[in-house]
Design an enzyme around this catalytic site. Structure first.
Site, PDB file in Angstrom:
ATOM      1  N   ASP A 113       0.789  -1.230   0.000  1.00 20.60           N
ATOM      2  CA  ASP A 113       0.000   0.000   0.000  1.00 20.60           C
ATOM      3  C   ASP A 113       0.822   1.281   0.000  1.00 20.60           C
ATOM      4  O   ASP A 113       0.277   2.366   0.268  1.00 20.60           O
ATOM      5  CB  ASP A 113      -0.948   0.006   1.206  1.00 20.60           C
ATOM      6  CG  ASP A 113      -2.036  -1.045   1.081  1.00 20.60           C
ATOM      7  OD1 ASP A 113      -2.701  -1.061   0.030  1.00 20.60           O
ATOM      8  OD2 ASP A 113      -2.210  -1.844   2.007  1.00 20.60           O
ATOM      9  N   ASP A 176      -6.564  -4.367  -5.392  1.00 22.53           N
ATOM     10  CA  ASP A 176      -6.225  -3.031  -4.893  1.00 22.53           C
ATOM     11  C   ASP A 176      -4.844  -2.586  -5.361  1.00 22.53           C
ATOM     12  O   ASP A 176      -4.581  -1.389  -5.532  1.00 22.53           O
ATOM     13  CB  ASP A 176      -6.237  -2.999  -3.360  1.00 22.53           C
ATOM     14  CG  ASP A 176      -7.394  -3.726  -2.716  1.00 22.53           C
ATOM     15  OD1 ASP A 176      -7.812  -4.779  -3.233  1.00 22.53           O
ATOM     16  OD2 ASP A 176      -7.882  -3.260  -1.676  1.00 22.53           O
ATOM     17  N   THR A 236     -12.321 -14.138  -3.401  1.00 23.42           N
ATOM     18  CA  THR A 236     -12.804 -12.780  -3.137  1.00 23.42           C
ATOM     19  C   THR A 236     -12.881 -12.601  -1.628  1.00 23.42           C
ATOM     20  O   THR A 236     -13.891 -12.870  -0.986  1.00 23.42           O
ATOM     21  CB  THR A 236     -14.159 -12.533  -3.824  1.00 23.42           C
ATOM     22  OG1 THR A 236     -13.979 -12.701  -5.233  1.00 23.42           O
ATOM     23  CG2 THR A 236     -14.651 -11.110  -3.570  1.00 23.42           C
ATOM     24  N   ARG A 248     -16.059  -2.551  -4.384  1.00 26.19           N
ATOM     25  CA  ARG A 248     -14.834  -1.755  -4.352  1.00 26.19           C
ATOM     26  C   ARG A 248     -13.722  -2.420  -5.146  1.00 26.19           C
ATOM     27  O   ARG A 248     -12.882  -1.734  -5.742  1.00 26.19           O
ATOM     28  CB  ARG A 248     -14.396  -1.473  -2.912  1.00 26.19           C
ATOM     29  CG  ARG A 248     -13.365  -0.337  -2.848  1.00 26.19           C
ATOM     30  CD  ARG A 248     -13.123   0.196  -1.457  1.00 26.19           C
ATOM     31  NE  ARG A 248     -12.335  -0.706  -0.640  1.00 26.19           N
ATOM     32  CZ  ARG A 248     -12.786  -1.410   0.372  1.00 26.19           C
ATOM     33  NH1 ARG A 248     -14.074  -1.348   0.691  1.00 26.19           N
ATOM     34  NH2 ARG A 248     -11.994  -2.203   1.078  1.00 26.19           N
ATOM     35  N   TRP A 252     -11.519  -0.599  -8.072  1.00 21.56           N
ATOM     36  CA  TRP A 252     -10.054  -0.530  -8.198  1.00 21.56           C
ATOM     37  C   TRP A 252      -9.619  -0.936  -9.605  1.00 21.56           C
ATOM     38  O   TRP A 252      -8.673  -0.375 -10.172  1.00 21.56           O
ATOM     39  CB  TRP A 252      -9.373  -1.444  -7.185  1.00 21.56           C
ATOM     40  CG  TRP A 252      -9.508  -1.131  -5.735  1.00 21.56           C
ATOM     41  CD1 TRP A 252      -9.699  -2.033  -4.719  1.00 21.56           C
ATOM     42  CD2 TRP A 252      -9.432   0.150  -5.079  1.00 21.56           C
ATOM     43  NE1 TRP A 252      -9.750  -1.400  -3.498  1.00 21.56           N
ATOM     44  CE2 TRP A 252      -9.588  -0.059  -3.694  1.00 21.56           C
ATOM     45  CE3 TRP A 252      -9.259   1.458  -5.543  1.00 21.56           C
ATOM     46  CZ2 TRP A 252      -9.569   0.983  -2.750  1.00 21.56           C
ATOM     47  CZ3 TRP A 252      -9.249   2.501  -4.613  1.00 21.56           C
ATOM     48  CH2 TRP A 252      -9.396   2.271  -3.247  1.00 21.56           C
TER      49      TRP A 252
END
Length: 401
Positions: A113, A176, A236, A248, A252
């Site tokens: 991240d 993500d 998932t 979401r 992404w």
């Protein structure tokens, strides 16, 4: 989505399709600044001091420290607020909360991240101030993120630790991670190694091959054999089921492949961005804000996810400018409809100082359900600024080129 509904949006106008008829972008941006200023007055001394989400009381923030994956969204909001309002106190607050994240660029990497954390803080800081020290942190963070790349697999490792159902120590990659590639692309074009571009490109290609079903809906995570690169399974993790479309996660994908096209100009990614977008749009409810998972069994009573709507609205404002007029018009009308719906129906509760409410973080884990979360507010501000700054040259990209 049925053809008559699409043409309702294009020909008859958004008001007649169940969304509000006007969006006062300046009013919404001013609302955002006032909420951010109110949050600043409530932040405690000491750590943790980064507002992440509104607690179950509906009034108070839950604070996290710089290591939390969402830590960069708060600094990013402050930079966006300063970009709009040009107040010295907003700039000073942005500088303060940005500086807190600096260790992330130099400490051992704990997950993927860094793009969310560093590019949303130091990246915006450099873009708006030209401070070379900010640029140096971004470049260091890109080098750190690249250490998670496995060339046998062709992707960046998302969670370098044991996470349920991820078969540790095998190699896991989550959707993500597409957003964090922007850090690598930018660094490669602004003084970093050329290999950073190659890593980002390969990650996008490998994800495109392995992360999607035949209908272009996304899995949340893919687990690969770390030694052979062979795909082990697709799951998932934060959605309703392995074969469901987690809202979401799909957002992404839409945002990520739009950005990858911008950075590479490779038409494969432009085509793919449209495919992952169209399946999302086809299944949206009337107000254009998705349920937390498109296949949740309790729809229409399932929680919504305003954060996904904000991410997609921002992405579509950019994606639309790369397309022929008919598709451009459709995506622009959809994005504007999403922003209108968020402005009218999804503001945070009056008793707290977030921007948006009704976001869902990790439903299967029972956390951050139907609440305000900082990344929803971040992408809402970004989308509003893109809408405000539209010109004959198109919507401003988020990138710091």
């Amino acid at each position: 989505m049925k053809i008559d509904k699409i043409w309702c949006l294009l020909v008859l106008g958004l008001a007649s399709c169940g969304t509000p008829s006007t969006l006062d972008v300046e009013k919404e941006l001013n609302y955002g600044v006032s909420q951010i200023e109110a949050t600043l007055t409530a932040i405690p001394d000491g750590n943790p001091n980064i507002p992440r989400n509104i607690r179950e009381d509906g009034k108070t923030w839950r604070y996290v420290d710089y290591k939390d994956w969402t830590s960069g969204f708060w600094a990013g909001q402050l930079w966006y607020a300063y970009e709009f309002d040009d107040k010295l106190e907003l700039k000073e607050a942005a500088e303060r909360f940005t500086s807190e994240l600096k260790p992330l660029a130099y400490e051992p990497v704990i997950d993927h991240d860094l793009g969310f954390q560093i590019f949303n803080s130091f990246g915006h800081g450099y873009r708006l101030t030209g401070n070379e020290s900010y640029k140096n942190v971004v470049l260091a963070a890109a080098d750190s993120l690249a250490t998670l790349y496995n060339p046998v697999v062709g992707t960046i490792l998302s969670w370098p630790r044991s996470v349920p159902n991820m078969e540790w120590p095998q190699h896991n990659t989550i959707i993500d991670n597409m957003i964090n590639l922007e850090l690598l692309f930018w660094a490669s074009k602004n003084g970093g190694a050329d290999s950073l571009y190659d890593i980002a490109l390969k990650h996008a290609e490998t994800t495109m091959e392995n992360h999607f079903r035949d209908d272009y809906t996304s899995y949340h995570a893919v687990v690969y054999d770390k030694d052979t690169g062979k795909r082990i399974k697709q799951v998932t993790h934060q959605g309703y089921a392995d074969d469901s479309m987690w809202a979401r996660g799909q957002s992404w994908a839409i945002y990520g492949y739009t950005m990858v096209y911008r950075e590479t100009k490779d038409v494969r990614f432009l085509d793919f961005a449209q495919k992952v977008t169209d399946v999302y749009l086809e299944h949206l409810p009337e107000d254009l804000v998705p349920y937390w998972d498109f296949n949740a069994p309790d729809i229409p009573d399932a929680p919504r996810d305003a954060s996904a709507a904000a991410v997609v609205a921002s992405a579509l404002l950019e994606l639309s400018q790369y397309l022929p007029q008919d598709k451009q018009q459709l995506y622009r009308s959809k994005a504007e409809g999403m922003l209108k719906s968020l402005a009218k129906h999804y503001h945070a509760a009056p008793k707290n100082s977030a921007l948006l409410g009704q976001s869902t973080g990790h439903y299967p884990a029972g956390t951050e359900i139907n609440t305000s979360i900082n990344y929803a507010d971040y992408y809402y501000l970004e989308a509003l600024l893109r809408q405000k700054n539209y010109s004959k040259d198109g919507y401003l990209a988020r990138s710091n080129d």
